[in-house]
Scaffold this active site. Structure first.
Site, mmCIF file in Angstrom:
data_model
loop_
_atom_site.group_PDB
_atom_site.id
_atom_site.type_symbol
_atom_site.label_atom_id
_atom_site.label_comp_id
_atom_site.label_asym_id
_atom_site.label_seq_id
_atom_site.Cartn_x
_atom_site.Cartn_y
_atom_site.Cartn_z
ATOM 1 N N SER A 213 0.854 -1.192 0.000
ATOM 2 C CA SER A 213 0.000 0.000 0.000
ATOM 3 C C SER A 213 0.886 1.237 0.000
ATOM 4 C CB SER A 213 -0.893 0.006 1.247
ATOM 5 O OG SER A 213 -1.697 -1.147 1.293
ATOM 6 N N CYS B 202 -7.327 -1.415 7.095
ATOM 7 C CA CYS B 202 -6.150 -1.924 6.387
ATOM 8 C C CYS B 202 -5.316 -2.750 7.354
ATOM 9 C CB CYS B 202 -5.312 -0.778 5.821
ATOM 10 S SG CYS B 202 -3.880 -1.362 4.867
ATOM 11 N N ASP C 284 -8.447 -2.830 2.669
ATOM 12 C CA ASP C 284 -7.199 -3.154 1.978
ATOM 13 C C ASP C 284 -6.475 -4.106 2.922
ATOM 14 O OD1 ASP C 284 -4.832 -3.302 0.615
ATOM 15 O OD2 ASP C 284 -4.347 -1.178 0.711
ATOM 16 N N TRP D 50 -4.847 -8.235 3.977
ATOM 17 C CA TRP D 50 -4.081 -9.387 3.500
ATOM 18 C C TRP D 50 -4.069 -10.449 4.594
ATOM 19 C CZ3 TRP D 50 -2.040 -4.493 4.396
ATOM 20 C CH2 TRP D 50 -1.283 -4.348 5.561
#
Length: 695
Positions: free
Chosen positions: A453, A647, A692, A694
């Protein structure tokens, strides 16, 4: 008859040459083209002169099975290749692998009933198709779909097409395996014959490989019955032919030493820069942002001013990594290639549909260092395939057992996070000289760019991109080797050490060829490209925003707040800007601590920072707890249509934040828990809630 003047003769000769060129198609002067000759390689679908008609391609090459893939990081492509390989070796299918963006779909209604289509589809982001599958997905799921024979929704235009499908997903995301589910339903709706139940692999649970293996066995059984296939003993058949070139040396200009295409080889790199053509960008600043020994978090500034790369706040930057020298040496050594590491090789596809995964001629060292994911996870199927090439019977038996017994494989390989060279070392320390290099090329995924990012604002620094990256180092208890190193973050750490004066950077015992092929990355350069994202600030800066970003998850929010601070300084009205940030201890890993004070001065009361420290006291405090404590403020801002952003870690933090937000909405508005969850889902659908994350 009038005499021809000079101009007439010139025109006549030009016409004759043009006519000859048309009918001979360049036969007499054509030069075989390097497929990596331009920066557009593989970037824009099927190459010029290549058919976009998949059935025409299958007929030309004698294929009766096509494996389409929709892949973002290369994993789905890898599974597609494995599926095609197995179909060929076990059942005699004439298989080909096809990138979905290379072909058109209108003529699938003419798909013959003696062929089969296989789909291996990854779900990306919030239930979205991967970049190369967007057109296909929109076509087959569209209400106005129309095929070459005129059929569409309501007809059964695909009644002759047999298909199977496997999806790659992550259960920590709300739209788990959405793509394969939607494509499966759409194909059935259009009349296609599903041969076997669609499979779903779960990366979130860490069971992707076993899910794939469990799906494919009954699938093959059902497909064999449908197509009258006979299973045979699977024998390795090379997809690529490898020739050692005694006539070339690594110093020869035409030999690729890690360059991604011919423009880079010749030193004439040019845009557009993308996932097939990186920009070699200078690192203009690098620094450590942790204040504790033993852990590293890097801040880097990448200069893109001399490229055509542009970005928007919230986008991602892709870093093209290089494998660590220690792992390259290990790989070469166990295969008995150390003495021939700089031998030049040419690689050729033995099947007309096979794509060589990197430009050649090259060397063993360059192929392994720059193009092969040699530190990636190992599959049982791959281990089983290598058993035939073991140095002795004992190691052959051990490889066979690892390939057959999933619990034993988990204990010996998966739990220890071994890479393929470490697996071979652990089974037998003797050199595995009988292993064909082609099987390693075919079975090891291509080394992929890693995405980060962007932690800067494009409004504030248009031509400089900030990266914030924690250097990965995973300790595996009871394992030898017991530490797994992040491929890209340790590469970046080596670059940072080099920039700060260390002549031979050796982060965590690793070394890197940081000057790149032919020293083209010297002076601290790194190959990059930009990937655009939907993770964006509202277009109206007066709209309030709530951000949740612990650890390096704060990266895009640094860019968001940097942008809002600049807008406030410019006299624009900026809405309430709330950040929930967490780390272990404020004295160790509080990222950008001084900057938040600076942004506070620019934004005034519009900016509020809420911190959570998980190791400061005996009580562990996380961002989701701070979010719950500010329930009244959060609900008030949401009612003002604030955008909500998360995020970071998908498996734990993001899931917990989602639950807490549903509870806040329900409790503050006097609603049921179920209604609170529905409202949060509605926020996601309308893009008011953005992630965003992961795993």
């Amino acid at each position: 008859m009038a005499q021809l003047d000079t101009l007439d003769l010139i025109v006549l000769v030009a016409l004759l040459i043009g006519t000859a060129a048309y009918f001979t198609k360049g036969t007499y002067w054509g030069v075989p083209k390097d497929p990596y000759a331009t920066s557009f390689t593989n970037a824009n679908g099927a190459k010029a002169g290549k058919t976009r008609n998949i059935l025409e391609k299958m007929e030309e090459t004698g294929k009766n099975a096509v494996v389409f893939y929709g892949s973002q990081t290369g994993t789905a492509e890898d599974y597609a290749s494995r599926l095609a390989k197995e179909g060929s070796s076990r059942f005699g299918l004439k298989t080909m692998v096809a990138d979905l963006e290379d072909y058109d779909y209108e003529n699938l209604d003419t798909f013959p009933d003696d062929k089969v289509a296989m789909f291996v589809l990854a779900t990306y982001g919030e239930g979205e198709p991967t970049d190369n599958a967007v057109d296909f997905f929109e076509f087959v799921t569209g209400d106005d779909v129309s095929f070459s024979g005129g059929g569409g929704v309501g007809d059964t235009p695909l009644s002759n097409m047999k298909f199977v499908a496997f999806g790659l997903g992550n259960n920590t995301y709300e739209h788990y395996n959405a793509l394969v589910r939607k494509v499966n339903a759409a194909l059935i709706k259009l009349g296609a014959q599903r041969v076997s139940a669609a499979g779903e692999g779960d990366d979130g649970a860490g069971t992707m490989e076993e899910d794939f293996l469990a799906w494919k066995e009954p699938m093959w059984t059902e497909l064999a019955e449908k197509m009258n296939l006979e299973e045979r003993e699977a024998v390795y058949e090379a997809t690529f032919g490898i020739t050692e070139r005694e006539d070339l040396s690594p110093d020869t200009n035409e030999v690729y030493l890690g360059e991604p295409n011919k423009n880079h080889l010749e030193g004439t790199s040019k845009g557009p820069y993308n996932s097939h053509n990186p920009y070699i960008a200078p690192i203009v600043e690098s620094r450590e942002v942790f204040t504790v020994k033993g852990r590293n978090c890097l801040h880097m500034e990448i200069d893109v001013s001399r490229s055509n790369l542009t970005y928007q706040t919230g986008d991602h930057i892709a870093v093209w990594p290089t494998n660590a020298g220690r792992e390259v040496d290990r790989f070469l050594n166990i295969l008995g290639l150390s003495d021939r590491r700089h031998m030049v090789i040419s690689v050729k596809g033995l099947d007309p549909t096979a794509r060589v995964p990197f430009p050649t001629p090259t060397t063993y060292d360059a192929a392994i260092r720059y193009h092969m994911e040699i530190c990636g996870p190992v599959s049982r199927q791959f281990v089983a395939a290598l058993a035939a090439f073991a140095p002795n019977e004992d190691s052959k038996d051990e490889m066979a057992r690892l390939g057959e017994d999933k619990d034993y494989f988990k204990e010996k390989v998966s739990n220890r996070r071994l890479n393929i060279a470490q697996v071979l070392e652990s089974v037998c320390e003797s050199k595995w000289t009988s292993v064909p290099f082609s099987i390693m090329m075919e079975s090891i995924q291509k080394l992929q760019p890693r995405y980060y990012s962007i932690s800067s604002s494009s409004l504030v620094q248009k031509t400089k991109i900030s990266i914030t990256a924690v250097v990965e180092e995973v300790h595996i208890p009871g394992s030898k080797p017991n530490v797994v190193k992040g491929v890209t973050t340790n590469y970046l750490l080596a670059l940072k050490q080099k920039q700060h004066g260390e002549p031979d950077p050796d982060p965590h015992g690793l070394t890197y060829a940081i000057t790149g092929p032919r020293n083209k990355y010297d002076g601290c350069h790194v190959p990059v490209h930009v990937r655009h994202s939907n993770f964006k600030l509202p277009s109206d800066p007066s709209k309030p925003i709530i951000m949740v970003g612990p650890g390096s998850g704060v990266a895009p929010f640094r860019g968001f707040i940097q942008e809002r601070a600049a807008q406030a300084k410019a006299g624009e009205k900026v809405g309430k800007t709330i950040l929930f940030y967490g780390c272990r201890k404020p004295s160790e890993d509080f990222l950008y601590r001084d900057e938040w004070e600076m942004y506070k001065q620019a934004l005034g009361d519009s900016f509020e920072l809420f911190t959570a420290f998980s190791r400061e006291t005996s009580e562990k405090v996380y961002v989701q707890q701070r979010l719950a404590e500010q329930a009244s403020l959060v609900n008030e801002l949401l009612q003002q249509k604030a955008n909500f952003y998360v995020c970071g870690d998908a498996a734990n933090m993001a899931r917990e934040v989602n639950i807490v937000l549903g509870q806040i909405v329900a409790e503050r508005r006097g609603l049921s828990a179920e209604k609170g969850e529905e409202l949060v889902k509605s926020m996601r659908s309308s893009n008011q809630y953005q992630e965003d994350v992961w795993s």
